[in-house]
Write a protein that holds these residues in place. Structure first.
Motif, PDB file in Angstrom:
ATOM      1  N   UNK A  68     -16.636 -80.424 -61.108  1.00 18.94           N
ATOM      2  CA  UNK A  68     -16.590 -81.738 -61.561  1.00 18.94           C
ATOM      3  C   UNK A  68     -18.302 -82.083 -61.500  1.00 18.94           C
ATOM      4  N   UNK A  69     -19.097 -81.023 -61.574  1.00 17.89           N
ATOM      5  CA  UNK A  69     -20.612 -81.142 -61.529  1.00 17.89           C
ATOM      6  C   UNK A  69     -20.968 -81.884 -62.673  1.00 17.89           C
ATOM      7  N   UNK A  70     -21.952 -83.018 -62.381  1.00 15.13           N
ATOM      8  CA  UNK A  70     -22.386 -84.055 -63.465  1.00 15.13           C
ATOM      9  C   UNK A  70     -22.891 -83.312 -64.454  1.00 15.13           C
ATOM     10  N   UNK A  71     -22.686 -83.602 -65.672  1.00 16.46           N
ATOM     11  CA  UNK A  71     -23.415 -82.996 -66.972  1.00 16.46           C
ATOM     12  C   UNK A  71     -24.888 -82.601 -66.781  1.00 16.46           C
ATOM     13  N   UNK A  72     -25.450 -83.737 -66.303  1.00 12.41           N
ATOM     14  CA  UNK A  72     -27.049 -83.299 -66.085  1.00 12.41           C
ATOM     15  C   UNK A  72     -27.653 -82.261 -65.144  1.00 12.41           C
ATOM     16  N   UNK A  73     -26.710 -81.930 -64.312  1.00 10.92           N
ATOM     17  CA  UNK A  73     -26.671 -80.866 -63.392  1.00 10.92           C
ATOM     18  C   UNK A  73     -26.436 -79.408 -63.696  1.00 10.92           C
ATOM     19  N   UNK A  74     -25.498 -79.456 -64.872  1.00  9.32           N
ATOM     20  CA  UNK A  74     -24.831 -78.183 -65.214  1.00  9.32           C
ATOM     21  C   UNK A  74     -25.735 -76.999 -65.301  1.00  9.32           C
ATOM     22  N   UNK A  75     -26.940 -77.337 -66.306  1.00  6.83           N
ATOM     23  CA  UNK A  75     -27.539 -76.446 -66.672  1.00  6.83           C
ATOM     24  C   UNK A  75     -28.286 -75.509 -65.496  1.00  6.83           C
ATOM     25  N   UNK A  76     -28.930 -76.479 -64.471  1.00 10.09           N
ATOM     26  CA  UNK A  76     -29.522 -75.611 -63.459  1.00 10.09           C
ATOM     27  C   UNK A  76     -28.417 -74.871 -62.711  1.00 10.09           C
ATOM     28  N   UNK A  77     -27.405 -75.293 -62.418  1.00  9.56           N
ATOM     29  CA  UNK A  77     -26.183 -74.986 -61.761  1.00  9.56           C
ATOM     30  C   UNK A  77     -25.821 -73.618 -62.117  1.00  9.56           C
ATOM     31  N   UNK A  78     -25.527 -73.432 -63.658  1.00 12.40           N
ATOM     32  CA  UNK A  78     -25.268 -72.495 -64.226  1.00 12.40           C
ATOM     33  C   UNK A  78     -26.153 -71.191 -64.143  1.00 12.40           C
ATOM     34  N   UNK A  79     -27.665 -71.802 -64.234  1.00  9.41           N
ATOM     35  CA  UNK A  79     -28.562 -70.485 -64.130  1.00  9.41           C
ATOM     36  C   UNK A  79     -28.394 -69.972 -62.650  1.00  9.41           C
ATOM     37  N   UNK A  80     -28.575 -70.807 -61.774  1.00 12.98           N
ATOM     38  CA  UNK A  80     -28.552 -70.240 -60.342  1.00 12.98           C
ATOM     39  C   UNK A  80     -27.122 -69.529 -60.175  1.00 12.98           C
ATOM     40  N   UNK A  81     -26.022 -69.806 -60.551  1.00 14.25           N
ATOM     41  CA  UNK A  81     -24.839 -69.076 -60.164  1.00 14.25           C
ATOM     42  C   UNK A  81     -24.834 -67.921 -60.934  1.00 14.25           C
ATOM     43  N   UNK A  82     -25.590 -67.727 -62.249  1.00 13.33           N
ATOM     44  CA  UNK A  82     -25.339 -66.405 -62.993  1.00 13.33           C
ATOM     45  C   UNK A  82     -26.197 -65.447 -62.282  1.00 13.33           C
ATOM     46  N   UNK A  83     -27.256 -65.897 -61.759  1.00  9.17           N
ATOM     47  CA  UNK A  83     -28.645 -64.901 -61.398  1.00  9.17           C
ATOM     48  C   UNK A  83     -28.296 -64.555 -59.940  1.00  9.17           C
ATOM     49  N   UNK A  84     -27.909 -65.611 -58.964  1.00 10.34           N
ATOM     50  CA  UNK A  84     -27.430 -65.073 -57.685  1.00 10.34           C
ATOM     51  C   UNK A  84     -26.052 -64.711 -57.719  1.00 10.34           C
ATOM     52  N   UNK A  85     -25.181 -65.193 -58.198  1.00  6.79           N
ATOM     53  CA  UNK A  85     -23.851 -64.644 -58.468  1.00  6.79           C
ATOM     54  C   UNK A  85     -23.726 -63.233 -58.817  1.00  6.79           C
ATOM     55  N   UNK A  86     -24.455 -63.128 -60.048  1.00 10.11           N
ATOM     56  CA  UNK A  86     -24.485 -61.915 -60.934  1.00 10.11           C
ATOM     57  C   UNK A  86     -24.781 -60.672 -60.001  1.00 10.11           C
ATOM     58  N   UNK A  87     -25.789 -60.996 -59.077  1.00  6.34           N
ATOM     59  CA  UNK A  87     -26.164 -59.727 -58.213  1.00  6.34           C
ATOM     60  C   UNK A  87     -25.731 -59.852 -56.693  1.00  6.34           C
ATOM     61  N   UNK A  88     -24.614 -60.628 -56.657  1.00  8.03           N
ATOM     62  CA  UNK A  88     -24.096 -60.776 -55.308  1.00  8.03           C
ATOM     63  C   UNK A  88     -23.417 -59.528 -54.738  1.00  8.03           C
ATOM     64  N   UNK A  89     -23.075 -58.423 -55.717  1.00  4.32           N
ATOM     65  CA  UNK A  89     -22.752 -57.109 -55.026  1.00  4.32           C
ATOM     66  C   UNK A  89     -23.882 -56.548 -53.954  1.00  4.32           C
ATOM     67  N   UNK A  90     -25.061 -56.929 -54.217  1.00  2.00           N
ATOM     68  CA  UNK A  90     -25.985 -56.787 -53.257  1.00  2.00           C
ATOM     69  C   UNK A  90     -25.672 -57.355 -51.796  1.00  2.00           C
ATOM     70  N   UNK A  91     -25.484 -58.592 -51.663  1.00  2.15           N
ATOM     71  CA  UNK A  91     -25.044 -59.013 -50.641  1.00  2.15           C
ATOM     72  C   UNK A  91     -24.085 -58.625 -49.996  1.00  2.15           C
ATOM     73  N   UNK A  92     -23.072 -58.056 -50.648  1.00  2.45           N
ATOM     74  CA  UNK A  92     -21.588 -57.234 -50.367  1.00  2.45           C
ATOM     75  C   UNK A  92     -22.015 -56.267 -49.414  1.00  2.45           C
ATOM     76  N   UNK A  93     -23.010 -55.360 -49.800  1.00  3.19           N
ATOM     77  CA  UNK A  93     -23.239 -54.202 -49.265  1.00  3.19           C
ATOM     78  C   UNK A  93     -24.339 -54.679 -48.157  1.00  3.19           C
ATOM     79  N   UNK A  94     -25.049 -55.599 -48.008  1.00  6.24           N
ATOM     80  CA  UNK A  94     -25.901 -56.070 -47.041  1.00  6.24           C
ATOM     81  C   UNK A  94     -25.170 -56.498 -45.998  1.00  6.24           C
ATOM     82  N   UNK A  95     -23.904 -57.148 -46.064  1.00  3.07           N
ATOM     83  CA  UNK A  95     -23.081 -57.479 -45.000  1.00  3.07           C
ATOM     84  C   UNK A  95     -22.393 -56.557 -44.343  1.00  3.07           C
ATOM     85  N   UNK A  96     -22.074 -55.578 -45.034  1.00  2.85           N
ATOM     86  CA  UNK A  96     -21.355 -54.112 -44.511  1.00  2.85           C
ATOM     87  C   UNK A  96     -22.452 -53.323 -43.753  1.00  2.85           C
ATOM     88  N   UNK A  97     -23.429 -53.279 -44.135  1.00  2.00           N
ATOM     89  CA  UNK A  97     -24.672 -52.395 -43.448  1.00  2.00           C
ATOM     90  C   UNK A  97     -24.924 -53.140 -42.046  1.00  2.00           C
TER      91      UNK A  97
END
Length: 449
Positions: A117-146
């Motif tokens: 239920x993120x307010x509409x005026x915050x949706x654009x920035x939240x989406x950009x952040x989620x796509x970039x950081x979340x889209x490359x989150x597999x990097x973090x998965x390996x970092x945590x294991x190492x």
């Protein structure tokens, strides 16, 4: 020449973990602080996006946690080759799992944020952040294991130094994309997301180098498909229940964050600022619990159960004392700490009340951080999950809605619910450890062949 696993003591394990987690938390605060100079709305958008990303961290953590425990137990049992096989299986499994979850964030970022239920005026920035950081989150998965592997071998200082380096790079990147020195374009939330991802990639490369350099036993990456499947079964047997408690916690936090959005954007921003400060209060408990978990894993592998029991009880008392003292100290300096992030008087006044309530909340959290970690290392992984699900949803979520929304107490009511949950679970965890039922479940590794 590759090094042997170090002789482990609580101090040598804990102080690098303490600094590593401190820097990790500091960077989270630095992101918030830098973005607060750019826009309070951006802080709220990233705060909600990170709430979703925390779920993914927990999902990756189930492999990393299982890996840490199994490697520590095998090293305690003097089975270096088996420990190396478990390490490889863990890295490959979390990489594949990370790719799958990264794809979800790329293709379902908007529906996920709408669920919050993120307010509409915050949706654009939240989406950009989620796509970039979340889209490359597999990097973090390996970092945590190492990181889990290196810490289990005793090389906690290495993971600390990597964190120092990546944080410095991340801070510099944030400065450029938020403040735009030397004519650099101001990219805001999107730039912070890229800065986060690039710094993690650098950390990943360095951790792989250190893993190859430090571990005495050569890791069998080329023949990982020949590694006995029992290792993967053991990993899942420990990791999945271990993740259940954390997954339940983060899922309940998402629901509670939804309650906060019902109160308003200002309340959401206050929650983000206050929780960023609170992280430093329970920092010591987190560090000492992780160090204790490694030690207990080695002791369980060597079948030294009485030593494991006494180690946990000593750590528990230290953590309770430290968290209480830290909470009291922070409550005296609540206003100047909050003013680092904002000048909004309403945010500051509410934040001061929340930080004061942590004097009651944090000792209860120390129960859970230390004793649940010890139970996991001993192989008693299901009981914390059952208790966690019952308490987090039956007490934390329910009481948060009742005190915060129904009675209209707002954020202080939600903080009261947090404290009730932590203390309820913590007391039951202490009873469980003192009963020593976990000795019947200890050394859960199923032998190969």
């Amino acid at each position: 020449m590759k090094e042997k696993a170090k002789k482990l003591t609580l101090f040598t394990l804990t102080w690098p973990i303490f600094i590593e987690i401190f820097l990790y938390m500091l960077m989270g605060n630095l992101d918030t602080l830098m973005l607060s100079q750019y826009s309070d709305d951006s802080v709220a958008a990233v705060g909600v996006a990170n709430q979703m990303l925390n779920i993914i961290i927990v999902m990756f953590g189930f492999v990393a946690t299982g890996c840490s425990i199994l490697v520590a137990q095998q090293l305690g049992a003097k089975k270096d080759r088996t420990a190396a096989e478990v390490a490889v299986i863990s890295i490959v499994a979390n990489f594949i799992f990370g790719l799958m979850l990264s794809a979800i964030f790329v293709f379902a970022s908007k529906p996920l944020l709408n669920l919050m239920d993120l307010p509409p005026h915050l949706l654009s920035e939240g989406k950009s952040y989620l796509i970039i950081v979340g889209g490359f989150s597999f990097i973090q998965s390996v970092i945590m294991t190492l990181g889990a592997i290196l810490r289990s071998y005793g090389f906690t200082k290495d993971t600390m130094l990597v964190t120092v380096g990546t944080n410095i790079f991340h801070a510099i990147g944030n400065y450029f994309v938020i403040f735009g020195p030397f004519g650099f374009p101001v990219l805001g939330v999107e730039g912070v997301a890229f800065s986060t991802t690039i710094s993690r990639l650098i950390g990943l490369i360095v951790l792989f180098y250190l893993l190859k350099k430090r571990i005495k036993e050569t890791l069998p990456f080329k023949t990982f498909y020949k590694i006995p499947k029992v290792h993967l079964k053991n990993l899942l047997r420990i990791g999945i229940p271990s993740a259940g408690e954390n997954l339940s916690y983060n899922a309940s936090q998402i629901v509670i964050t939804y309650f906060v959005t019902m109160i308003g954007t200002e309340a959401l921003t206050t929650k983000v600022y206050t929780q960023n400060i609170m992280m430093f209060i329970y920092l010591f408990s987190v560090a000492i619990s992780e160090g204790t978990q490694i030690l207990i894993g080695h002791l369980i592998g060597a079948r030294k159960y009485t030593e494991a029991y006494e180690r946990c009880m000593r750590t528990f008392k230290i953590a309770i004392t430290a968290s209480t003292c830290m909470a009291i100290a922070f409550s005296f300096f609540a206003e100047p700490l909050l003013r680092i992030f904002t000048t909004n008087p309403d945010v500051i006044e509410t934040g001061k009340i929340l930080i004061l309530l942590t004097v009651v909340l944090e000792p209860g959290r120390a129960f859970n951080l230390v004793i649940i970690g010890a139970l996991r290392s001993a192989g008693d992984v299901k009981f914390p999950v059952y208790m966690g699900i019952m308490s987090m949803w039956g007490i934390s979520v329910t009481a948060a809605y009742f005190f915060g929304i129904v009675l209209g107490f707002g954020l202080p009511g939600i903080w009261i619910a947090f404290a009730l949950d932590e203390w309820f679970r913590g007391i039951f965890m202490l009873f469980r450890w003192r009963s020593r039922i976990w000795e019947q479940k200890a050394f859960v590794i199923h032998p190969v062949g």
